[in-house]
Design an enzyme around this catalytic site. Structure first.
Site, short mmCIF file in Angstrom:
data_model
loop_
_atom_site.label_atom_id
_atom_site.label_comp_id
_atom_site.label_asym_id
_atom_site.label_seq_id
_atom_site.Cartn_x
_atom_site.Cartn_y
_atom_site.Cartn_z
N ARG A 38 -62.96 -17.59 -51.38
CA ARG A 38 -62.70 -18.29 -50.23
C ARG A 38 -60.97 -18.58 -49.96
NH1 ARG A 38 -64.99 -24.27 -49.29
NH2 ARG A 38 -67.03 -23.04 -49.51
N HIS A 84 -70.48 -13.50 -43.11
CA HIS A 84 -69.94 -14.88 -43.65
C HIS A 84 -70.65 -16.10 -43.01
CE1 HIS A 84 -66.31 -16.80 -45.13
NE2 HIS A 84 -66.23 -17.56 -44.29
N TYR A 128 -63.56 -17.91 -24.37
CA TYR A 128 -62.63 -17.32 -23.39
C TYR A 128 -61.81 -16.05 -23.82
CZ TYR A 128 -63.91 -21.56 -21.18
OH TYR A 128 -64.64 -22.53 -20.64
#
Length: 862
Positions: A38, A84, A128
């Protein structure tokens, strides 16, 4: 029935274990996961797992640098669904960082839309923005489909994902990394791609290369935001051992607005500094008046680049203000290397050489795996091409056999049996399109066969020669540099520029009134507020012990009864109105509950030969140099004199004179030469300077001239005036002579004393008497009296309480600033001034008696 038995009815399997073992085992697994999978980057490709999964997923989606953008939400969903299985926000945040050119030296994602800013603005929502891979990330992913790196099943065993990317350049050093895991953290700065590749090639040429040789190529960090990096020794330590400290300074220049006015322009700021916060913090310094010479600060950044303008007042020292801003804001920050990376599946703090070794070893594996893959593929193709070339000579017979065959499989078998083709060749023949039988394609096959032979030979050479393998790695590194290489942005300076700021240079010089009370309240007011106020703000029964007009650049030395002093620059005191109560000393500097202020001295210049006299209740005294009291750190009280457990500092005086006059509580006065009292440091305790009888203690110790008078404040509110010249000079550590007549009932005890010069009497200066319940302001003329051996009664102790301080204000034209001790001793016919006397003790009727200067007899307490 036990609890375990009852649980067994409902649970198929019960594991009995202690809480310590369970927590230890689970946390160990958790720690291993977040360390390896991680938070920390792999030394080979410089990526964390989430970053690697994002790039691989985008490559699988065909989102190359020359293909259309796709919505970030679609990418985040693909990554989360296949590789993931964590929050989409963490995936999107990682994507955004990979695309920010102010965080990444070589951005790995090309994002279209608002992807955040150097002002700390967050990126637009993932619905967006759009994204695609950059050229750099394609270099990291290059040849991943040629079995160059190992793949493992994903979380649900439905997909395969790479454990590392092929990485055509040393991404860990180029883009750096930051991360925090359990017990480990990493902080690796970005470096210049050209310099890193040059060092990698040098390592390929010589694996025994020294770190000194590496530093000639890797000059230091190269931050995407530019700036100036200082500290060659820190860079060398970091590149060698993985840890070191450098300083990053903003790039600035000074523009001239007019002949007397300048402007500071900031064009580059330190790495990971928030520009908006930086501008705000500098403006706060201006608003809080911590620096007076800044007129305005503006952020003028635009598409042309970063620009912060700091307008200065006329006459301001631009370089000094710039140094202050470096010291007090994030225009200069420290960067501490902590180069921790996953190396051989373990977190290791490493320097640059182990990172280069890990990368080169990885590239050897990648090139070897790719060469084996391409060799197998080339051999297979060569085998097919040879079969096609052989087919050309018997093409008519093959066509006949195919036409007579029942199906494709039968045709393959017939061809293999008739002409000896292999199954692979036969498959290629039966699937061959008829137009390929033209003369042109036959020549093309021959050309392809020749090319394949050369390619196979090259691959075999690479696989059999270490040098050839290294040459391939070098060639591909050079190609990447030609494609992605950029000039260095950060400048490197060998030494860290240590900035020392004298805060006095930031202060506007002005006259202010300072008041300090016996209860410990301190106030600073403008002279206008002082003149306009009819009364001073005080607590009940409190009184001023210090009141003076000073310069803001002056310093107060506030002495306490515990032998400490507080170093307090005037400009550090917050300005208030004179009628306000003031600030309690404990809010400025913490003091003990039983600690009280006994003396305040204002100092304009410490660089003098002045001395300070310190005296304790038990008769210990010393002189100390004024310059020893100057300090740079003053957040707490500082030791002025070492005291015994039951002793206290009782009096402090300044401005050295030829003699010292010591007054005791029981009325004894001892005059001795100043030269007899040694100079000591602040940690010393002094020497015995006045002999005291049982129950007696020192009330005051003063510097005096022979021509001076002195006054004594008694416990009953009387002030006794006397003459220094009439006191004989004794050696130190004597009792002296009696100057206050003893009374058996309600005696007068000395509580304080003060020097009184001829000039002070001539100017009729003010006199302040501080009592337990207030204070009394008089003039010198009010002290005159006649015919009373106990002086003049000035206040009723029942109303004001007992007095404890008498202070005679300085005369304007007094010689108080002169140091006469350095002058040669004057010759005088007066034997008292030239001969050391011993106390005169006479015996009458077998009783010891003491002879005082008034020829009065008084029983000795001994």
């Amino acid at each position: 029935m036990s609890v375990i038995d009852r649980i067994d009815k409902y649970v198929e399997k019960v594991i009995e274990s202690t809480l310590e073992d369970i927590v230890s085992e689970r946390f160990a697994r958790y720690s291993k996961y977040i360390i390896q999978d991680r938070a920390l980057p792999d030394a080979r490709d410089g990526l964390k797992p989430v970053q690697r999964r994002i790039l691989y997923a985008m490559q699988q989606m065909g989102m190359l640098h020359n293909k259309p953008y796709k919505k970030s939400a679609r990418i985040a969903g693909e990554v989360m669904g296949k590789y993931h299985p964590h929050g989409d926000s963490s995936i999107y945040e990682a994507m955004v960082r990979l695309s920010q050119d102010f965080k990444m030296r070589v951005p790995l994602i090309d994002m279209h839309g608002n992807n955040g800013s150097i002002d700390g603005d967050s990126a637009a929502a993932m619905r967006y923005t759009e994204a695609r891979l950059s050229r750099a990330s394609e270099a990291l992913l290059g040849d991943i489909d040629k079995r160059t790196v190992p793949f493992v099943p994903n979380f649900d065993d439905e997909e395969l994902e790479p454990t590392v990317l092929p990485a055509k350049f040393p991404n860990l050093l180029v883009n750096g990394a930051t991360g925090i895991s359990a017990g480990y953290a990493t902080k690796i700065p970005p470096h210049n791609l050209r310099e890193v590749v040059e060092a990698t090639i040098a390592y390929l040429d010589n694996e025994n290369i020294t770190i000194e040789e590496i530093t000639k190529m890797i000059k230091g960090p190269d931050f995407p935001t530019g700036g100036i990096v200082q500290g060659q020794s820190g860079i060398l330590s970091a590149l060698d051992k993985g840890s070191g400290k450098v300083v990053i300074r903003a790039k600035t220049e000074i523009e001239e607005i007019s002949k007397s006015q300048d402007r500071i322009i900031v064009t580059e700021i330190p790495y990971e500094v928030n520009k908006a916060d930086l501008v705000r913090s500098i403006d706060v310094l201006r608003i809080d008046k911590k620096i007076d010479d800044i007129l305005e600060i503006r952020d003028e950044s635009d598409q042309q680049g970063l620009r912060i303008a700091i307008d200065l007042k006329k006459g301001a020292d631009a370089q000094f203000i710039l140094n202050y801003l470096f010291k007090s804001s994030d225009l200069q920050v420290a960067y501490n290397y902590n180069m921790v990376a996953i190396l051989n599946h373990r977190p290791v703090l490493v320097g640059v050489l182990p990172i280069l070794k890990a990368y080169v070893d990885h590239q050897k594996d990648v090139i070897t795996n790719r060469s084996n893959y391409e060799l197998a593929k080339a051999n297979k193709r060569q085998h097919i091409v040879l079969g096609l070339i052989k087919m050309v000579s018997v093409v008519e017979d093959i066509i006949k056999i195919i036409r007579k065959s029942q199906n494709k499989q039968n045709a393959k078998e017939n061809i293999m049996e008739a002409f000896g083709f292999t199954e692979v060749q036969a498959e290629a023949i039966v699937t061959l399109q008829l137009y390929r039988l033209s003369n042109t394609d036959i020549l093309a096959l021959q050309q392809e066969s020749d090319n394949l032979l050369a390619f196979i030979k090259e691959l075999e050479h690479i696989l059999s020669s270490e040098q050839a393998l290294r040459r391939v790695i070098k060639r591909e590194l050079v190609e990447i540099v030609n494609l992605l290489g950029e000039d260095r942005r950060s400048e490197i300076e060998a030494e860290i520029d240590v900035i020392k700021i004298d805060q006095k240079e930031l202060i506007s010089e002005e006259r202010v009134m300072i008041g300090i009370t016996k209860e410990g309240y301190i106030k600073r007011a403008s002279t206008r507020s002082h003149q306009a106020s009819l009364t001073i703000g005080l607590k009940a029964q409190d009184a001023l012990i210090f009141e003076k007009e000073l310069n803001t650049l002056d310093t107060l030395l506030i002495f306490t009864n515990l032998g400490n002093y507080i170093y307090l620059p005037v400009f550090k005191i917050d300005e208030q109105k004179w009628k306000d109560l003031g600030i309690y000393i404990n809010n400025i500097t913490p003091i003990e509950k039983n600690e009280k202020i006994i003396k305040v001295i204002a100092v304009s210049n410490f660089k003098t030969d002045e001395t300070i006299l310190l005296a304790t209740l038990h008769g210990m005294m010393k002189q100390a140099k004024l310059q020893d009291f100057e300090v740079t750190r003053y957040s707490k009280p500082i030791k002025a004199m070492k005291l015994s457990d039951d002793d206290q500092l009782i009096h402090v005086d300044m401005h050295e004179k030829p003699n010292i006059l010591s007054l005791s509580k029981k009325g004894y006065a001892l005059r001795f030469r100043t030269d007899d009292l040694p100079l000591y440091g602040l940690q010393a305790g002094g020497v015995k300077s006045m002999s005291l009888s049982e129950g007696d203690q020192v009330a005051a110790a003063l510097y005096v001239n022979t021509s001076d008078d002195f006054v004594i404040l008694t416990s009953r509110g009387h002030v006794i005036k006397d003459v220094v010249e009439e006191l004989p000079i004794y050696n130190r550590n004597r009792r002296g002579i009696l100057v206050i007549d003893h009374q058996k009932t309600n005696p007068h005890y000395a509580v304080s004393g003060a020097r009184l010069s001829k000039q002070q009497q001539k100017e009729n200066v003010d006199v302040r008497i501080v009592t337990e319940n207030g204070s009394l302001m008089l003039t010198v003329s009010d002290l005159k009296y006649s015919g009373n051996k106990f002086g003049k009664k000035l206040f009723d102790e029942e109303a004001l309480g007992k007095g404890f301080i008498i202070e005679v204000f300085d005369a304007k034209d007094d010689d108080i600033e002169l140091k006469v001790t350095k002058l040669p001793p004057k010759k005088t016919p007066n034997p008292i001034e030239t001969i050391d006397l011993k106390e005169e003790i006479v015996t009458v009727d077998d009783k010891k008696i003491h002879l005082n200067r008034l020829d009065l007899f008084d029983e000795d307490d001994e």
